[in-house]
Motif scaffolding. Structure first.
Motif, short mmCIF file in Angstrom:
data_model
loop_
_atom_site.label_atom_id
_atom_site.label_comp_id
_atom_site.label_asym_id
_atom_site.label_seq_id
_atom_site.Cartn_x
_atom_site.Cartn_y
_atom_site.Cartn_z
N UNK A 155 40.47 35.50 42.53
CA UNK A 155 39.42 35.09 43.42
C UNK A 155 38.48 35.74 43.83
N UNK A 156 37.26 35.21 44.62
CA UNK A 156 36.25 36.00 44.79
C UNK A 156 36.34 37.34 45.66
N UNK A 157 37.54 37.44 46.24
CA UNK A 157 37.74 38.69 47.18
C UNK A 157 38.69 39.61 46.58
N UNK A 158 38.97 39.40 45.45
CA UNK A 158 39.89 40.22 44.76
C UNK A 158 40.31 39.74 43.33
N UNK A 159 40.10 40.71 42.46
CA UNK A 159 40.50 40.14 41.08
C UNK A 159 40.95 41.38 40.15
N UNK A 160 42.05 41.20 39.54
CA UNK A 160 42.52 42.27 38.44
C UNK A 160 41.83 41.90 37.18
N UNK A 161 41.78 42.82 36.28
CA UNK A 161 40.97 43.05 35.13
C UNK A 161 41.22 41.69 34.29
N UNK A 162 42.49 41.35 33.99
CA UNK A 162 42.56 40.09 32.95
C UNK A 162 42.11 38.81 33.74
N UNK A 163 42.29 38.87 35.27
CA UNK A 163 41.97 37.57 36.31
C UNK A 163 40.39 37.83 36.01
N UNK A 164 39.69 38.59 36.20
CA UNK A 164 38.24 38.73 35.93
C UNK A 164 37.74 38.04 34.68
N UNK A 165 38.51 38.47 33.62
CA UNK A 165 37.81 37.87 32.23
C UNK A 165 38.27 36.46 32.06
N UNK A 166 39.56 36.16 32.65
CA UNK A 166 39.81 34.68 32.40
C UNK A 166 38.87 33.82 33.37
N UNK A 167 38.75 34.17 34.30
CA UNK A 167 37.56 33.34 35.38
C UNK A 167 36.29 33.27 34.95
N UNK A 168 35.70 34.18 34.42
CA UNK A 168 34.35 34.29 33.72
C UNK A 168 34.33 33.41 32.45
N UNK A 169 35.47 33.41 31.60
CA UNK A 169 35.51 32.59 30.57
C UNK A 169 35.82 31.25 30.46
N UNK A 170 36.65 30.85 31.84
CA UNK A 170 36.99 29.46 32.30
C UNK A 170 35.61 28.81 32.64
N UNK A 171 34.80 29.64 33.36
CA UNK A 171 33.51 29.00 33.86
C UNK A 171 32.62 28.66 32.72
#
Length: 259
Positions: A155-171
């Motif tokens: 989420x916007x207030x905390x991302x791990x490394x793979x969560x960050x990548x998954x989120x950007x690509x999901x968008x």
């Protein structure tokens, strides 16, 4: 009637490794994430995320029930919460939900979305994802710059490394798995660092050869990744060099391209 499917009805919910409030948060569910229920205790349900198949335990009170048909319909959501600092949805009682980017807006239509039988007014313009769009990957990645690192965070207030990548690509219409080692099994290999294009994804391993870190390439010499916080570091064939620590922190293993 036994409940087999559900949907996350809060903005962010912890997905835990064990059925306990003290258990490790291995990932998170966001508003609109639809799940299959695998087993139940009095308070805790073990679930599998319909988006990436990730499993964990959560407090059932953070979920709303779905029918099999509603669960199946949720697989084809094209409307997501956009990368913006404030995104609010309002339920029928006037309760506000502050949603994180890449959250799903199930069955969105004309300013409303639906979680099971519940209706929510959407007070922002959703991201309509109709096809894979590599053009926006870097722009969206930079939106999350300086978000804190959080183990299991999505989420916007905390991302791990793979969560960050998954989120950007999901968008941007790319469906990636949850963990770095799983993401490394997707896509096609980029053979040389000099051939990197913006939006390629680099993976890094530990001394045992296990992939433990991932980030998004901005160029052949720069990477944005979540380590301490989401930030930009220089990279070369040896790996990521962190100027604050004055040393290499992650050893380069492989680079993948998803477009």
């Amino acid at each position: 009637m036994e409940q087999h499917y559900a949907i996350c009805r809060v903005a962010v919910a912890p997905l835990r490794a064990e059925p306990s409030d003290k258990a490790e948060i291995s990932s998170q569910l966001l508003f609109g994430d639809h799940v299959e229920i695998l087993q139940k205790t009095e308070r805790w349900w073990q679930v599998r995320n319909g988006y990436d198949d990730y499993q964990g335990w959560m407090d059932f009170r953070q979920l709303a029930g779905l029918t099999r048909e509603q669960f199946a319909a949720s697989q084809y959501n094209q409307y997501l919460v956009p990368p913006a600092p404030v995104n609010i949805a309002v339920d029928s009682d006037g309760g506000k939900y502050y949603l994180s980017p890449a959250s799903i807006l199930p069955l969105y239509d004309k300013g409303f979305c639906y979680l099971g039988e519940a209706k929510y007014e959407v007070l922002f313009e959703p991201r309509h994802v109709v096809a894979e769009d590599p053009e926006n990957i870097i722009k969206d990645a930079l939106f999350f710059e300086n978000v804190s690192y959080l183990w299991g965070g999505r989420n916007f207030f905390g991302l791990d490394c793979s969560g960050f990548v998954q989120t950007v690509f999901k968008l941007n219409g790319f469906s990636l798995k949850r963990d770095a080692w799983q993401q490394a099994e997707q896509g096609t290999t980029v053979d040389f660092l000099q051939e990197v294009q913006p939006g390629d994804v680099a993976f890094f391993d530990n001394a045992e050869g296990r992939i433990t870190h991932v980030g998004i390439m901005l160029s052949p010499t720069e990477i944005i990744h979540s380590s301490g916080r989401v930030h930009i570091d220089p990279i070369d064939n040896q790996g990521i060099y962190n100027p604050e620590l004055g040393r290499y922190t992650h050893k380069l293993r492989i680079i993948k391209r998803y477009s």
